[in-house]
Design a protein around this motif. Structure first.
Motif, PDB file in Angstrom:
ATOM      1  N   CYS A  52       0.716  -1.240   0.062  1.00  0.00           N
ATOM      2  CA  CYS A  52      -0.086  -0.097   0.201  1.00  0.00           C
ATOM      3  C   CYS A  52       0.915   1.113  -0.154  1.00  0.00           C
ATOM      4  CB  CYS A  52      -1.012   0.121   1.003  1.00  0.00           C
ATOM      5  SG  CYS A  52      -1.812   1.513   1.345  1.00  0.00           S
ATOM      6  N   THR A  53       0.504   2.058  -0.777  1.00  0.00           N
ATOM      7  CA  THR A  53       1.012   3.459  -0.865  1.00  0.00           C
ATOM      8  C   THR A  53       0.181   4.590  -0.187  1.00  0.00           C
ATOM      9  OG1 THR A  53       2.601   2.928  -2.869  1.00  0.00           O
ATOM     10  CG2 THR A  53       2.194   5.163  -2.161  1.00  0.00           C
ATOM     11  N   GLY A  75      10.943   2.236  -1.702  1.00  0.00           N
ATOM     12  CA  GLY A  75      10.349   3.122  -0.595  1.00  0.00           C
ATOM     13  C   GLY A  75       9.635   2.009   0.333  1.00  0.00           C
ATOM     14  N   PHE A  76       9.133   0.877  -0.098  1.00  0.00           N
ATOM     15  CA  PHE A  76       8.564  -0.029   0.773  1.00  0.00           C
ATOM     16  C   PHE A  76       9.053  -0.687   1.813  1.00  0.00           C
ATOM     17  CE2 PHE A  76       5.911   0.235  -3.259  1.00  0.00           C
ATOM     18  CZ  PHE A  76       4.356   0.066  -2.667  1.00  0.00           C
ATOM     19  N   LEU A 120       4.913   6.864  -8.718  1.00  0.00           N
ATOM     20  CA  LEU A 120       3.776   5.730  -8.679  1.00  0.00           C
ATOM     21  C   LEU A 120       3.766   4.968 -10.070  1.00  0.00           C
ATOM     22  CD1 LEU A 120       0.987   7.685  -6.870  1.00  0.00           C
ATOM     23  CD2 LEU A 120       2.098   5.596  -6.029  1.00  0.00           C
ATOM     24  N   ARG A 121       4.338   5.355 -11.199  1.00  0.00           N
ATOM     25  CA  ARG A 121       4.231   4.871 -12.412  1.00  0.00           C
ATOM     26  C   ARG A 121       4.561   3.194 -12.469  1.00  0.00           C
ATOM     27  NH1 ARG A 121       7.308   8.332 -16.785  1.00  0.00           N
ATOM     28  NH2 ARG A 121       5.673   9.718 -15.932  1.00  0.00           N
ATOM     29  N   ASP A 122       5.415   3.037 -11.814  1.00  0.00           N
ATOM     30  CA  ASP A 122       5.621   1.368 -11.591  1.00  0.00           C
ATOM     31  C   ASP A 122       5.281   0.687 -10.362  1.00  0.00           C
ATOM     32  OD1 ASP A 122       6.953   1.832 -14.234  1.00  0.00           O
ATOM     33  OD2 ASP A 122       8.897   2.409 -13.237  1.00  0.00           O
ATOM     34  N   GLY A 123       4.528   1.360  -9.835  1.00  0.00           N
ATOM     35  CA  GLY A 123       3.975   0.701  -8.357  1.00  0.00           C
ATOM     36  C   GLY A 123       2.791  -0.062  -8.552  1.00  0.00           C
ATOM     37  N   ASP A 124       2.504  -0.726  -7.527  1.00  0.00           N
ATOM     38  CA  ASP A 124       1.352  -1.849  -7.747  1.00  0.00           C
ATOM     39  C   ASP A 124       0.651  -1.700  -6.161  1.00  0.00           C
ATOM     40  OD1 ASP A 124       3.404  -3.027  -5.986  1.00  0.00           O
ATOM     41  OD2 ASP A 124       3.405  -4.755  -7.294  1.00  0.00           O
ATOM     42  N   GLY A 125      -0.508  -2.434  -6.111  1.00  0.00           N
ATOM     43  CA  GLY A 125      -0.905  -2.472  -4.796  1.00  0.00           C
ATOM     44  C   GLY A 125      -1.946  -1.540  -4.464  1.00  0.00           C
ATOM     45  N   LEU A 126      -2.269  -1.124  -3.114  1.00  0.00           N
ATOM     46  CA  LEU A 126      -3.428  -0.188  -3.048  1.00  0.00           C
ATOM     47  C   LEU A 126      -2.909   1.079  -2.876  1.00  0.00           C
ATOM     48  CD1 LEU A 126      -6.527   0.615  -1.647  1.00  0.00           C
ATOM     49  CD2 LEU A 126      -5.228   0.011   0.676  1.00  0.00           C
ATOM     50  N   LEU A 127      -3.597   2.302  -3.329  1.00  0.00           N
ATOM     51  CA  LEU A 127      -3.019   3.479  -3.158  1.00  0.00           C
ATOM     52  C   LEU A 127      -4.043   4.301  -2.415  1.00  0.00           C
ATOM     53  CD1 LEU A 127      -1.544   5.885  -4.088  1.00  0.00           C
ATOM     54  CD2 LEU A 127      -2.579   6.069  -6.057  1.00  0.00           C
ATOM     55  N   ARG A 132      -4.479   9.856 -13.393  1.00  0.00           N
ATOM     56  CA  ARG A 132      -3.609   8.904 -14.001  1.00  0.00           C
ATOM     57  C   ARG A 132      -2.750   8.116 -13.040  1.00  0.00           C
ATOM     58  NH1 ARG A 132      -2.820  13.505 -17.433  1.00  0.00           N
ATOM     59  NH2 ARG A 132      -1.043  14.079 -16.305  1.00  0.00           N
ATOM     60  N   MET A 133      -2.861   8.454 -11.723  1.00  0.00           N
ATOM     61  CA  MET A 133      -2.013   7.868 -10.757  1.00  0.00           C
ATOM     62  C   MET A 133      -2.835   6.330 -10.589  1.00  0.00           C
ATOM     63  SD  MET A 133      -1.303  10.766  -7.931  1.00  0.00           S
ATOM     64  CE  MET A 133      -0.399  12.073  -8.113  1.00  0.00           C
ATOM     65  N   ARG A 134      -3.878   6.214 -10.980  1.00  0.00           N
ATOM     66  CA  ARG A 134      -4.334   4.821 -10.603  1.00  0.00           C
ATOM     67  C   ARG A 134      -3.936   3.689 -11.580  1.00  0.00           C
ATOM     68  NH1 ARG A 134      -8.683   1.814 -12.317  1.00  0.00           N
ATOM     69  NH2 ARG A 134      -9.551   0.199 -10.930  1.00  0.00           N
ATOM     70  N   ARG A 135      -3.348   2.705 -10.731  1.00  0.00           N
ATOM     71  CA  ARG A 135      -3.029   1.700 -11.655  1.00  0.00           C
ATOM     72  C   ARG A 135      -3.878   0.826 -12.218  1.00  0.00           C
ATOM     73  NH1 ARG A 135      -0.337   3.458  -7.216  1.00  0.00           N
ATOM     74  NH2 ARG A 135      -0.368   1.426  -6.065  1.00  0.00           N
ATOM     75  N   ARG A 136      -3.913   0.242 -13.364  1.00  0.00           N
ATOM     76  CA  ARG A 136      -4.900  -0.692 -13.922  1.00  0.00           C
ATOM     77  C   ARG A 136      -5.047  -1.728 -12.780  1.00  0.00           C
ATOM     78  NH1 ARG A 136      -4.420  -2.403 -19.891  1.00  0.00           N
ATOM     79  NH2 ARG A 136      -5.026   0.057 -20.137  1.00  0.00           N
ATOM     80  N   GLY A 137      -5.947  -2.283 -12.449  1.00  0.00           N
ATOM     81  CA  GLY A 137      -6.430  -3.378 -11.539  1.00  0.00           C
ATOM     82  C   GLY A 137      -5.911  -3.124 -10.097  1.00  0.00           C
TER      83      GLY A 137
END
Length: 524
Positions: A256-257, A314-315, A351-358, A375-380
């Motif tokens: 999560c970010t 950063g995680f 956040l471009r290459d991130g995953d998980g909850l935002l 645009r920050m929200r990642r697909r899925g």
């Protein structure tokens, strides 16, 4: 803090001449009055020819001078301790400071006055008067400090004043040691809610990253004593000439970010009840909440910097202790302040290459920044935004046009897949956290839910959704493939045998490779 002062008066430093000079400079009002009266009496006696008056004048002038000389040559050794408990407190909380003075010399001390230096925001400056301390004796005093404002506040140095028995002179010296009180944001307990879109959950259904993708893609290691012989990989054993075993499955922590908007242009007002302080407290509460539930988290600001560090994106690492990680994050939030930036593009790049909850805590957004956030929200991936309107927090009602623009920007975020919660002035964090669950369960794309009956689904469960389909109802009417992912799903047969149909993800699933691991459903 422990410090010892060798004291000549209070500190054993400098020669006798400097000590007397310092003592004369430390004459009290009483001592200066006696000295002035003595000089005046001596002058009058000389003018009037009165020898008795001259003797009185000399006595008055001699007394403060003698006290200063004796005080400067008196040797005392005093050790001081300061104990701060706890060293980290939430805003509005209290910390207790204990001061201990030990007389380690062979002579008793006179009257001692203690004064600890504290910032004004922590309260009045504490002062204490200690009676005569016998050789080897000890005195303890304590006081409390409290602050409604985040930050790091130095405590010290501790000042010690030594006076003579007549109160004619006093010497002041300082111990060099300091302590630091860290005031962190308030952390409010959050209720468990359903979330979705992360790479995996936690608990029995936590997604696992396997060390093999197929029989030919094994990453083996050498056999170790105690390994299960059923994990021996015979093809690799024949290749290397020694027993080789398949690597164990490695649990993958959900990520999560938490994005905190710190732009000065996005927030107005100041003080503990301002919108910015609410956002900081909200970010702290979400981070603590998710750490308790096994998430790997990071704090990201609009400047693109992250905490607790830049390694691993950063995680927090899987081996890090949750309490230590929470401490690092709270320390970072304790000193976070407004940035001079005007945009959120650097956070978007991070956040471009991130995953998980935002989870984002945002201030005022204009049209350009709304597009960046969309645009920050990642697909899925699930994305939740708590939006604070500075005008409302300042009780300055916006015009009809501005209110309409604000609603339009929130609508654009929802269309981009965000779950958006507008935060009113003084809102309870637990309530808006639950509201995010309700918004996620009824918002989504085209008015339907993006996930299993709420905006979240992780952990142990029965598949990606239920037999009812995506979002507990459907996405756009009948669900994906007629009955949703987990009902009939994607054309009955699905992919790889039972696949995404009939049995659903978590039954046979993905041709038997994923199997019972599932993406799952649970609570966060």
């Amino acid at each position: 803090m422990r410090a010892a002062s060798g004291l000549r008066g209070v500190e054993d430093a400098g020669d006798a001449r400097d000590g007397v000079r310092a003592a004369l400079a430390g004459l009290t009002t009483r001592g200066r009055s006696f000295l002035a009266a003595g000089v005046a009496a001596a002058v009058c006696a000389y003018v009037l020819g009165q020898p008795d008056l001259l003797r009185v004048g000399l006595l008055l002038a001699f007394l403060p001078s003698a006290c200063a000389t004796v005080l400067s040559r008196t040797r005392h050794r005093v050790a001081g301790d300061r104990l701060l408990s706890p060293a980290r407190v939430p805003a509005g909380g209290e910390a207790r400071v204990r001061l201990r003075m030990d007389n380690v010399s062979r002579l008793p001390t006179g009257l001692l006055m203690l004064e600890d230096q504290v910032p004004y925001v922590l309260g009045p400056r504490p002062r204490f008067v200690l009676d005569r301390v016998e050789p080897g004796g000890r005195r303890e005093v304590s006081y409390r400090v409290r602050s409604d404002l985040r930050g790091r506040y130095p405590l010290g140095p501790l000042r010690l004043r030594l006076t003579d028995p007549f109160g004619m002179c006093e010497l002041t010296r300082s111990f060099s040691a300091h302590d630091t009180l860290t005031v962190v944001p308030r952390v409010e307990p959050l209720p468990p809610v359903r979330l979705s879109g992360a790479a995996g959950g936690y608990g029995e259904g936590r997604q696992r990253s396997l060390a093999l993708a197929g029989d030919d893609d094994v990453i083996p290691r050498e056999y170790r004593h105690g390994d299960d012989l059923r994990r021996v990989h015979w093809r690799s054993t024949a290749r290397y000439g020694e027993l080789m075993v398949r690597r164990e499955e490695q649990p993958q922590r959900p990520r999560c970010t938490v994005l905190l908007d710190t732009r000065a242009v996005a927030f107005q007002g100041a003080g503990p009840d301002s919108a910015f302080e609410w956002a900081v407290s909200g970010a702290a509460s979400v981070l603590a909440h998710l750490l308790e539930r096994g998430f790997s988290v990071r704090l990201l600001t609009d400047t693109g910097s992250s905490a607790p560090g830049e390694e691993s994106g950063g995680f927090t690492g899987a081996g890090q202790d949750a309490a230590d990680t929470a401490g690092l994050l709270m320390d970072a939030l304790a000193v976070i302040d407004h940035s001079d930036g005007a945009g959120l593009s650097r956070a978007g790049d991070a956040l471009r290459d991130g995953d998980g909850l935002l989870v984002a805590f945002l201030g005022d957004l204009d049209e350009a920044q709304t597009a960046v956030v969309a645009r920050m929200r990642r697909r899925g991936g699930a994305a939740v935004a708590f939006v604070l309107d500075s005008g409302e927090w300042l009780r300055e009602p916006a015009g009809a046009s501005a209110a309409q623009d604000a609603r339009e920007r929130l609508r654009l975020l929802r269309e981009a897949g965000w779950t958006v919660v507008r935060v009113p002035r003084g809102a309870a964090l637990g309530e808006v956290w639950r509201q995010a669950e309700r918004e996620g369960g009824s918002g989504g794309v085209g008015g339907s839910a993006p996930a299993a009956g709420a905006f979240g689904a992780w952990g142990a469960g029965d598949g990606v959704a239920s037999a009812a389909g995506v979002g507990g109802a459907t996405r756009g009417g009948a669900g994906l493939g007629g009955h949703g992912l987990g009902g009939a799903g994607l054309g009955q047969a699905g992919r790889g045998g039972a696949g995404l149909g009939d049995t659903g993800l978590g039954g046979a699933g993905l041709g038997g490779a994923v199997g019972g691991a599932a993406l799952g459903e649970g609570r966060t």
